[in-house]
Design a protein around this motif. Structure first.
Motif, PDB file in Angstrom:
ATOM      1  N   MET A  65       1.175  -1.297  -0.222  1.00 53.22           N
ATOM      2  CA  MET A  65       0.083   0.009  -0.177  1.00 53.22           C
ATOM      3  C   MET A  65       0.974   1.266  -0.200  1.00 53.22           C
ATOM      4  SD  MET A  65      -3.215   0.794   0.505  1.00 53.22           S
ATOM      5  CE  MET A  65      -4.923   1.850   0.471  1.00 53.22           C
ATOM      6  N   LEU A  66       2.283   1.025   0.687  1.00 51.41           N
ATOM      7  CA  LEU A  66       2.869   2.058   1.197  1.00 51.41           C
ATOM      8  C   LEU A  66       4.066   2.255   0.238  1.00 51.41           C
ATOM      9  CD1 LEU A  66       3.117   2.494   4.632  1.00 51.41           C
ATOM     10  CD2 LEU A  66       1.770   3.357   3.366  1.00 51.41           C
ATOM     11  N   ILE A 105       5.200   7.953   0.241  1.00 52.91           N
ATOM     12  CA  ILE A 105       3.799   8.106   1.259  1.00 52.91           C
ATOM     13  C   ILE A 105       3.127  10.043   0.991  1.00 52.91           C
ATOM     14  CG2 ILE A 105       2.383   8.832   2.615  1.00 52.91           C
ATOM     15  CD1 ILE A 105       3.153   6.693   4.312  1.00 52.91           C
ATOM     16  N   TRP A 122       6.022  13.977  -1.995  1.00 51.62           N
ATOM     17  CA  TRP A 122       6.144  12.419  -1.532  1.00 51.62           C
ATOM     18  C   TRP A 122       6.876  12.931  -0.295  1.00 51.62           C
ATOM     19  CZ3 TRP A 122       3.347   8.093  -2.946  1.00 51.62           C
ATOM     20  CH2 TRP A 122       2.774   8.556  -4.501  1.00 51.62           C
ATOM     21  N   LEU A 180      -4.428   5.446   5.281  1.00 54.72           N
ATOM     22  CA  LEU A 180      -3.975   4.384   4.045  1.00 54.72           C
ATOM     23  C   LEU A 180      -4.114   3.331   4.473  1.00 54.72           C
ATOM     24  CD1 LEU A 180      -0.954   6.312   2.181  1.00 54.72           C
ATOM     25  CD2 LEU A 180      -2.805   5.240   1.156  1.00 54.72           C
ATOM     26  N   TYR A 183      -8.019   2.392   5.357  1.00 55.11           N
ATOM     27  CA  TYR A 183      -8.653   1.968   3.586  1.00 55.11           C
ATOM     28  C   TYR A 183      -8.028   0.812   4.040  1.00 55.11           C
ATOM     29  CZ  TYR A 183     -10.450   5.356   0.851  1.00 55.11           C
ATOM     30  OH  TYR A 183     -11.512   6.210   0.216  1.00 55.11           O
ATOM     31  N   ALA A 184      -6.799  -0.033   4.136  1.00 52.77           N
ATOM     32  CA  ALA A 184      -6.051  -0.856   3.545  1.00 52.77           C
ATOM     33  C   ALA A 184      -6.834  -2.386   4.894  1.00 52.77           C
ATOM     34  CB  ALA A 184      -4.975  -1.900   3.348  1.00 52.77           C
ATOM     35  N   GLU A 301      -8.067   0.778  -3.851  1.00 55.65           N
ATOM     36  CA  GLU A 301      -7.806   2.593  -4.670  1.00 55.65           C
ATOM     37  C   GLU A 301      -7.541   3.037  -3.270  1.00 55.65           C
ATOM     38  OE1 GLU A 301      -9.305   5.035  -7.694  1.00 55.65           O
ATOM     39  OE2 GLU A 301     -10.971   4.326  -6.431  1.00 55.65           O
ATOM     40  N   ARG A 302      -5.758   3.583  -3.264  1.00 55.38           N
ATOM     41  CA  ARG A 302      -5.100   5.143  -2.302  1.00 55.38           C
ATOM     42  C   ARG A 302      -6.654   5.881  -2.512  1.00 55.38           C
ATOM     43  NH1 ARG A 302      -0.522   2.824  -4.634  1.00 55.38           N
ATOM     44  NH2 ARG A 302       0.591   1.976  -3.928  1.00 55.38           N
ATOM     45  N   ASP A 305      -5.612   8.703  -5.104  1.00 54.86           N
ATOM     46  CA  ASP A 305      -5.811   8.423  -6.086  1.00 54.86           C
ATOM     47  C   ASP A 305      -7.205   8.305  -6.406  1.00 54.86           C
ATOM     48  OD1 ASP A 305      -3.192   8.335  -6.928  1.00 54.86           O
ATOM     49  OD2 ASP A 305      -3.442   5.741  -6.040  1.00 54.86           O
ATOM     50  N   ARG A 328     -13.167   5.196   3.589  1.00 59.54           N
ATOM     51  CA  ARG A 328     -13.636   4.488   2.428  1.00 59.54           C
ATOM     52  C   ARG A 328     -15.439   3.844   2.419  1.00 59.54           C
ATOM     53  NH1 ARG A 328     -10.440  -1.592   2.294  1.00 59.54           N
ATOM     54  NH2 ARG A 328     -12.002  -2.766  -0.121  1.00 59.54           N
TER      55      ARG A 328
END
Length: 488
Positions: A65-66, A105, A122, A180, A183-184, A301-302, A305, A328
Motif C-alpha cells: 500500500m505504501l 507516501i 511524497w 492508508l 483503508y487497507a 484504491e489509495r 488516487d 472508505r
C-alpha cells in the motif's frame, strides 16, 4: 545564522490480528490486566514461538500500500535489553532483513504550507519491519503496574527517511499514513488505544547545507497534535542552543503534555548496545511471490488516487471529494448509490453533507457518531431520493423532511412520500390562483422584478410554497409567476 529543520518519524502500528505475533494468545483492548497472556508471552523456560503468518501478510499488504519492495526473505533477531515491560528481556524484531524496503507516501499540505511544487508531495520511507509489542507500564503514586496483555501483539514499525522539514509536513504525513492503513484494514490506528504511536527525530542544519546536524528523539507522542507541538518545541530549543554557540546533545527526550515541553530521558549514543543476534528458534521467512501478487491485487484504491478519479470522472469539486475520499465507507457508499440513479453531483452532496451530518449527530440514544455501516440508510435510499427529486415527484424542500424520516426509520423515500402524501403538486389552476394572490399582496416585489431585479421574484414564491406546504412544483411556480407579472 539561519537553520533548516530535518525531521524523520518512527511510527509503530498495531496490526489487527486475532492472536499475537508468536503465540495463539488473543488480544483485545480493555481486557482485565494480565488476562491475555500465556507461557510464550511471559518467556517461561522451554517455550517456543510459533509464527503468526496473518501478521506477515498484513504487514506485506501495508508495504504494498505504501509502495515498498517486499523482501524475498525476512528474518528474526533478538533485541536484548532489560526493562520491566519486556518479560523475556529481549524483543523479537527484524533488524538486518526487514519485510518491507523503501516506499513513499503522498501527503497533502495545507494552503499555508504548500511549496513551489504545489499542495502534494511524497515523503520517502526507509523500511517497515515487524516486531512484537512490549507490555504496558502504568505509573501510580507509590507503585508501577505492569500489564502484559499487550506484550507480543504484532507491530509494524514504519521508519521514514529524514525527509520532512516542518511540523505541518509531519502532521500531513501522519494523517495520510493513518488513512492508508485504515483503508487497507490493517489497523484501526486509534492513538488513544495505543494502536498508533510515534517518535520524532529532529535535527537542525545550516540553511542550504547538506550536512545533517545532531538529532534528538522525541518520545511519548500519543496524538497528532502532540507530534506537532513537540517538533515545534524541539526546533525552537535546538535553535536557541546553536545560536548561543553551544552544541546539541544526541539524546532521547520525553514530551510532557501538561507542561508542553520536553525533558531529557537518556543519552543516546550512535552505537546501541542491544547485542542483536538471529533468533535461534525462528527460521527466516521466504515470501511466496504469487501470494504477494494476490495481496497486491486485493488492495483498495489509495485515497488520493480515488479523489483524483472522482474529480475527473464525476466532475466533483475538491470540497466534496476531500470529504468523501478519506473515508472508505463513505466513498464506497457514494459509488454504490450511483448504481440506483446516475446523478453524481446530487448524490455526492447528499452523502457528503446530509448523511455525514446525521451520522455525526450520533444515534437516537445520544451515543457517539455513527459509522456508515451502523445507520439504517443504504445507497439505494440516497439514489432513490435524488431520482424522485429530479423526476419532479417531490421538491428539494420536501426532500429535507423525507431524508430525516428515512434516516430515522430506514423506510425507502418513495414509500415515505406516498404514506405522508408529499407528492409535488402540478395542479396549475390551484397554483395560479395562489400566484395571483401573492402578486396582489406584494406590489413592491413585483415592481423590483419589473425593474430588472430577477431575485425579487423569490419574495413571491415564499407565500405560495407556504400555502402548498412545499408541494408546489418550483419550476412551474417560477414560470407562472413570470408569466402573470408580464401579462399584468
Amino acid at each position: 545564522m539561519e537553520f533548516d529543520a530535518v525531521i524523520g518519524l518512527e511510527i509503530h502500528v498495531q496490526i489487527k490480528t486475532r492472536t499475537k505475533m508468536f503465540t495463539a494468545a488473543p488480544y483485545e483492548y480493555g481486557a482485565e490486566p494480565n488476562t491475555l497472556t500465556d507461557a510464550v508471552v511471559l518467556g517461561l523456560p522451554g517455550t517456543l514461538p510459533v509464527l503468526n503468518y496473518a501478521a506477515i501478510e498484513k504487514c506485506a499488504s501495508l508495504g504494498l500500500m505504501l509502495g515498498c519492495e517486499i523482501a524475498d526473505v525476512c528474518k528474526w533477531d533478538r533485541k536484548n535489553y532489560f526493562y520491566p515491560d519486556s518479560p523475556k528481556n529481549y524483543q523479537l524484531t527484524q533488524n538486518e532483513q526487514p519485510l518491507c524496503i523503501g516506499g513513499e507516501i503522498e501527503i497533502e499540505l495545507a494552503d499555508a504550507s504548500r511549496n513551489a511544487a504545489g499542495p502534494h508531495r511524497w515523503v520517502k520511507l526507509n523500511r517497515i519491519h515487524l516486531e512484537e509489542d512490549p507490555g504496558k507500564l502504568t505509573h501510580e503514586s507509590f507503585d508501577t503496574v505492569i500489564d502484559f496483555n499487550r506484550a507480543g501483539v504484532p507491530l509494524a514499525e514504519i521508519v521514514t527517511e529524514p525527509d520532512m522539514s516542518t511540523s505541518d509536513e509531519a502532521v500531513a504525513f501522519l494523517n495520510a499514513l493513518r488513512n492508508l492503513i485504515i483503508y487497507a484494514g490493517i489497523s484501526d490506528c486509534d492513538m488513544e488505544k495505543g494502536q498508533l504511536r510515534c517518535d520524532a527525530n529532529v535535527s537542525l542544519k545550516p540553511k542550504g547545507s547538506d550536512k545533517l546536524g545532531t538529532r534528538t528523539e522525541m518520545k511519548n507522542l500519543n496524538s497528532i497534535s502532540n507530534v506537532k507541538a513537540a517538533i515545534e518545541y524541539e526546533i525552537e530549543r535546538q535553535t536557541d542552543i546553536l545560536e548561543a554557540g553551544e552544541k546539541v546533545v544526541q539524546e532521547t527526550r520525553r514530551w510532557d503534555v501538561n507542561k508542553a515541553e520536553s525533558f531529557s530521558l537518556r543519552s543516546k549514543e550512535e552505537a546501541h548496545d542491544y547485542r542483536y543476534f538471529p533468533d535461534p528458534d525462528l527460521m527466516p521467512v521466504q515470501m511466496d511471490r504469487a501470494r504477494v501478487d494476490e495481496l497486491k491485487a486485493a488492495l483498495p484504491e489509495r485515497p488520493f488516487d480515488k479523489q483524483r478519479r472522482f474529480e475527473e470522472a464525476f466532475n466533483l469539486p475538491y470540497t466534496v471529494t476531500s470529504v468523501l475520499c478519506p473515508n472508505r465507507e463513505l466513498s464506497e457508499f457514494f459509488e454504490e448509490a450511483l448504481k440506483t440513479h446516475n446523478s453524481p453531483k446530487a448524490i455526492a452532496n447528499y452523502v457528503a453533507n446530509d448523511l455525514l451530518r446525521e451520522l455525526s449527530a450520533g444515534s437516537e440514544h445520544g451515543e457517539q457518531a455513527l459509522s456508515v455501516s451502523q445507520c439504517k440508510l443504504t445507497p439505494a435510499h440516497i439514489g432513490t431520493l435524488v431520482k424522485i427529486i429530479e423526476d419532479g415527484t417531490i421538491s428539494k424542500q420536501i426532500a429535507k423532511e423525507v431524508f430525516t424520516d428515512m434516516f430515522a426509520s430506514g423506510e425507502m423515500p418513495d414509500a415515505i412520500v406516498e404514506k405522508k402524501g408529499l407528492k409535488q403538486s402540478n395542479d396549475t389552476g390551484e397554483i395560479e390562483a395562489l400566484c395571483r394572490e401573492a402578486i396582489a399582496g406584494n406590489p413592491k416585489a413585483v415592481g423590483q422584478y419589473k425593474d430588472g431585479n430577477e431575485k425579487a421574484i423569490n419574495a413571491l414564491k415564499g407565500p405560495v410554497m407556504k400555502a402548498t406546504k412545499g408541494k408546489a412544483n418550483p419550476a412551474m411556480l417560477d414560470q407562472l409567476l413570470k408569466k402573470l407579472i408580464d401579462e399584468g
